[in-house]
Design a protein around this motif. Structure first.
Motif, short mmCIF file in Angstrom:
data_model
loop_
_atom_site.label_atom_id
_atom_site.label_comp_id
_atom_site.label_asym_id
_atom_site.label_seq_id
_atom_site.Cartn_x
_atom_site.Cartn_y
_atom_site.Cartn_z
N GLY A 512 0.80 -1.21 0.00
CA GLY A 512 0.00 0.00 0.00
C GLY A 512 0.83 1.26 0.00
N VAL A 513 2.12 1.13 -0.32
CA VAL A 513 3.01 2.28 -0.43
C VAL A 513 3.87 2.13 -1.68
CG1 VAL A 513 3.17 2.77 2.04
CG2 VAL A 513 4.76 1.16 1.03
N SER A 514 4.28 3.25 -2.25
CA SER A 514 5.22 3.23 -3.37
C SER A 514 6.59 2.84 -2.85
CB SER A 514 5.28 4.59 -4.05
OG SER A 514 4.05 4.93 -4.63
N GLN A 515 7.28 1.98 -3.58
CA GLN A 515 8.62 1.57 -3.21
C GLN A 515 9.55 1.69 -4.42
OE1 GLN A 515 7.03 -2.13 -0.68
NE2 GLN A 515 9.21 -1.81 -0.37
N ILE A 516 10.84 1.64 -4.15
CA ILE A 516 11.86 1.76 -5.19
C ILE A 516 12.84 0.61 -5.06
CG2 ILE A 516 13.64 3.25 -6.21
CD1 ILE A 516 12.39 5.62 -4.82
N ARG A 517 13.28 0.07 -6.20
CA ARG A 517 14.41 -0.85 -6.18
C ARG A 517 15.26 -0.54 -7.41
NH1 ARG A 517 10.26 -2.64 -9.86
NH2 ARG A 517 10.79 -4.67 -10.73
N THR A 518 16.47 -1.04 -7.40
CA THR A 518 17.41 -0.80 -8.48
C THR A 518 17.34 -1.95 -9.48
OG1 THR A 518 18.88 0.38 -6.97
CG2 THR A 518 19.81 -0.34 -9.07
N VAL A 519 17.12 -1.60 -10.73
CA VAL A 519 17.14 -2.57 -11.83
C VAL A 519 18.18 -2.07 -12.82
CG1 VAL A 519 15.83 -3.73 -13.63
CG2 VAL A 519 14.71 -3.13 -11.47
N GLY A 520 19.27 -2.82 -12.97
CA GLY A 520 20.41 -2.31 -13.73
C GLY A 520 20.99 -1.15 -12.96
N SER A 521 21.07 0.00 -13.58
CA SER A 521 21.58 1.20 -12.90
C SER A 521 20.46 2.19 -12.58
CB SER A 521 22.62 1.89 -13.79
OG SER A 521 22.05 2.25 -15.05
N LYS A 522 19.21 1.76 -12.80
CA LYS A 522 18.08 2.67 -12.63
C LYS A 522 17.32 2.41 -11.33
CE LYS A 522 17.25 3.23 -17.62
NZ LYS A 522 16.24 3.05 -18.70
N SER A 523 16.86 3.49 -10.70
CA SER A 523 15.96 3.39 -9.56
C SER A 523 14.53 3.44 -10.09
CB SER A 523 16.19 4.53 -8.57
OG SER A 523 17.45 4.42 -7.95
N LEU A 524 13.81 2.34 -9.91
CA LEU A 524 12.48 2.22 -10.50
C LEU A 524 11.41 2.00 -9.43
CD1 LEU A 524 13.29 -0.05 -13.59
CD2 LEU A 524 13.22 2.45 -13.46
N TYR A 525 10.29 2.66 -9.61
CA TYR A 525 9.17 2.54 -8.69
C TYR A 525 8.33 1.30 -8.97
CZ TYR A 525 9.80 7.30 -6.94
OH TYR A 525 10.30 8.44 -6.35
N TYR A 526 7.70 0.81 -7.91
CA TYR A 526 6.67 -0.21 -8.05
C TYR A 526 5.69 -0.05 -6.90
CZ TYR A 526 9.31 -2.87 -4.51
OH TYR A 526 9.95 -3.27 -3.37
N TYR A 527 4.55 -0.65 -7.03
CA TYR A 527 3.48 -0.49 -6.04
C TYR A 527 2.75 -1.81 -5.90
CZ TYR A 527 -0.31 1.85 -3.50
OH TYR A 527 -1.20 2.24 -2.53
N ALA A 528 2.64 -2.28 -4.66
CA ALA A 528 1.92 -3.52 -4.38
C ALA A 528 0.96 -3.29 -3.22
CB ALA A 528 2.89 -4.63 -4.03
N THR A 529 -0.11 -4.04 -3.22
CA THR A 529 -1.09 -3.97 -2.14
C THR A 529 -1.63 -5.36 -1.86
OG1 THR A 529 -3.09 -2.79 -1.39
CG2 THR A 529 -3.05 -3.54 -3.68
N THR A 530 -2.23 -5.53 -0.71
CA THR A 530 -2.71 -6.85 -0.29
C THR A 530 -4.19 -6.78 0.05
OG1 THR A 530 -0.53 -7.21 0.71
CG2 THR A 530 -2.24 -8.82 1.21
N PHE A 531 -5.00 -7.50 -0.69
CA PHE A 531 -6.43 -7.63 -0.38
C PHE A 531 -6.98 -8.79 -1.19
CE2 PHE A 531 -6.32 -5.10 -4.16
CZ PHE A 531 -7.55 -5.18 -4.80
N ASP A 532 -8.21 -9.17 -0.92
CA ASP A 532 -8.81 -10.29 -1.63
C ASP A 532 -9.41 -9.81 -2.94
OD1 ASP A 532 -9.95 -12.64 -2.45
OD2 ASP A 532 -11.63 -12.56 -1.04
N LEU A 533 -8.58 -9.76 -3.98
CA LEU A 533 -9.04 -9.31 -5.29
C LEU A 533 -9.82 -10.40 -6.00
CD1 LEU A 533 -9.07 -7.19 -7.56
CD2 LEU A 533 -6.83 -8.04 -8.29
N THR A 534 -9.41 -11.64 -5.82
CA THR A 534 -10.01 -12.75 -6.57
C THR A 534 -11.32 -13.26 -5.97
OG1 THR A 534 -8.64 -14.31 -5.34
CG2 THR A 534 -7.79 -13.51 -7.45
#
Length: 565
Positions: A512-534
């Motif tokens: 439920g928060v924006s996060q960053i990780r390094t892929v190659g030499s780039k800092s890239l954002y991703y976003y994940a959340t947890t709930f019963d979608l299915t």
């Protein structure tokens, strides 16, 4: 004097707003895992009872880096998230989303380019249609003046994604000029529209007030009508294809005072003031099902005009078929030691409070939710600076009954985690970043409380531990809830693997928060959340945005389903 306001008990990392393509918050360099919650447009307390945050929104300090006690429990209904993902289809909306995604998240205002213009839109995800599956609801689109004024666009959820075409969810008509916005672009926030030459406030929220299983649109305040929020709320009941076009009046109780310029119950879950005699006095009300009958109650948890409210009892105006009762029943509260002059022992829950014990000002923290799993709200003291065991060895649970909370507390056992918590407690709350000392180092950890295992009882879930690099990357540690507390040993809850370098943090330290990780030499954002979608009753891990993959958030979300039996 105003009652004690929410304060931060332990150190929480500050948030630095950055140019996040998704609009989320950037990591604080001082806290290797803190990104902060994305700002939601419905940030105001709504009539659904935001004041009483359940333990899902608090934080506790679980930092057990020793995972050898994580025995698998054959009785668990769910055991982890799937290692592989399925694609959850998203609808297509017009515009250029370069640098972001159409649906990187929901519940926040977003912009995209249409023609040469930067235009706002707003989408949220919840079960609007009442079929048990989450729907994607576009409540505002600056490119289409009808969205938010005449209707919402509903992309109904099914078992593999959202529908690619939208149905129109009818909205009622309220008077005024909404140029530059929309009557119902979102709910749970104060809005303004022009009536005549005046700019007038109103407040609407969406929840199931009538108890029929469908969301209702509830107008709780209208500056153009002094009765709304004082004598009644206006309820536009939810139906099969929209909200009713005419409102029913939901009766409100009368409380003493002068509310000139506002309303007695313009919203709930926020501190309000009114004039009694010549004094400006605070009071606090919230709306949730305290009595356990399936209907929302209006609960006055603090009244500066009555010292008993919040100390000896709460005043409960029970919900009925057409409104709240006009007379209140007294909901008994337990007694805790201390001097609460100028406030009340339980003026609200889900916030840190202070009272005087002897000559010392001491913190404590209480929250209200169904911890014991009997369908009734319990009052849970998760921290007490006057008692070092509370928050470290156990929580104190005042169980809910027919007319109040028990006067004596039962001890809800907590697991033991390594570290020095001097000046605080391992589990003083959950849902916030905490720090403890391990050796000579100050290390972060993050825990939250919710029913992850799907057995109907709250679990204590350690989603990040700076002392153990596997927690948040390979697995979460789950201390399963039972009848008297959380398990002493943790179960490892498997996490999927996503590409990137998470040095100094973790892939899924929280959701439920924006996060960053390094892929190659780039800092890239991703976003994940947890709930019963299915819709299968188990929590799913949903990746709604990944700057490394332009399809995620535009064409589909990635769903890592909960592995449940």
């Amino acid at each position: 004097m105003k009652p004690a306001l929410p304060v931060t008990l332990l150190i929480a990392a500050s948030l630095l707003i950055a140019c996040d393509p998704g609009g989320g918050d950037r990591k604080n360099d001082d806290d290797p895992r803190e990104t902060g919650a994305d700002s939601a447009a419905e940030g105001d307390a709504d009539a659904d009872g935001d004041a009483d945050s359940d333990a899902d929104g608090d934080s506790d300090a679980d930092s057990d880096s020793d995972s050898d006690g994580a025995d698998a429990d054959a009785d668990l209904a769910c055991r982890g998230f799937s290692a592989s993902s399925t694609e959850w289809t998203l609808p297509t909306i017009t515009g250029d989303f370069t640098g972001g995604a159409a649906f990187y998240s929901t519940g926040v205002s977003q912009t995209r380019t249409v023609g040469g213009k930067s235009l706002y839109y707003y989408a949220t995800t919840f079960d609007l249609t009442g079929d048990g599956l989450s729907d994607l609801v576009l409540t505002y689109d600056q490119a289409d003046g009808d969205v938010g004024n005449k209707h919402w666009l509903v992309y109904e959820g099914d078992v593999t994604g959202f529908s690619t075409t939208a149905s129109k969810w009818t909205l009622p008509t309220i008077t005024g000029d909404f140029t530059g916005g929309a009557a119902f672009y979102s709910t749970g926030v104060s809005q303004i529209r022009t009536v005549g030459s005046k700019s007038l406030y109103y407040y609407a929220t969406t929840f199931d007030l009538t108890g029929d299983g469908l969301s209702d649109l509830v107008l709780t305040y209208d500056q153009a009508d002094g009765d709304v929020g004082n004598k009644h709320w206006l309820v536009y009941e939810g139906g099969a294809s929209g909200f009713s076009t005419t409102a029913s009046k939901w009766s409100l109780p009368t409380i003493t005072g002068d509310f000139t310029g506002g309303a007695a119950f313009y919203s709930t879950g926020v501190s309000q003031t009114r004039t009694v005699g010549g004094k400006s006095l605070y009071y606090y009300a919230t709306t949730f099902d305290l009595t356990g009958d399936g209907l929302s109650d209006l609960v006055l948890t603090y009244d500066q005009a009555d010292g008993d409210v919040g100390n000896k009892h709460w005043l409960v105006y029970e919900g009925g078929a057409t409104g709240f009762s006009t007379t209140a029943s007294k909901w008994s509260l337990p007694t805790i030691t201390g001097d609460f002059t100028g406030g009340a022992a339980f003026y609200s829950t889900g916030v840190s409070q202070i009272r005087t014990v002897g000559s010392k000002s001491l913190y404590y923290y209480a929250t209200t939710f169904d911890l014991t799993g009997d369908g009734l709200s319990d009052l849970v003291l998760t921290y007490d600076q006057a008692d070092g065991d509370v928050g470290n060895k156990h929580w104190l649970v005042y169980e809910g009954g027919a007319s109040g909370f028990s006067t004596t507390a039962s001890k809800w056992t907590l697991p033991t985690i390594t570290g020095d918590f001097t000046g605080g407690a391992a589990f003083y709350s959950t849902g916030v970043s905490q720090i403890r000392t391990v050796g000579s180092k100050s290390l972060y950890y993050y825990a939250t409380t919710f029913d992850l295992t799907g057995d109907g009882l709250s679990d204590l879930v350690l989603t990040y531990d700076q002392a153990d690099g596997d927690v948040g990357n390979k697995h979460w540690l789950v201390y399963e809830g039972d009848a008297t507390g959380f398990s002493a040993a943790a179960v490892e809850w498997s996490l999927p693997t996503i590409t990137g370098d998470f040095t100094g943090g973790a892939a899924f330290y929280s959701t439920g928060v924006s996060q960053i990780r390094t892929v190659g030499s780039k800092s890239l954002y991703y976003y994940a959340t947890t709930f019963d979608l299915t819709g299968d009753g188990g929590s799913d891990l949903v990746l709604t945005y990944d700057q490394a993959d332009g399809d995620i958030g535009n064409k589909h979300w990635l769903v890592y389903k909960g592995l449940c039996e």
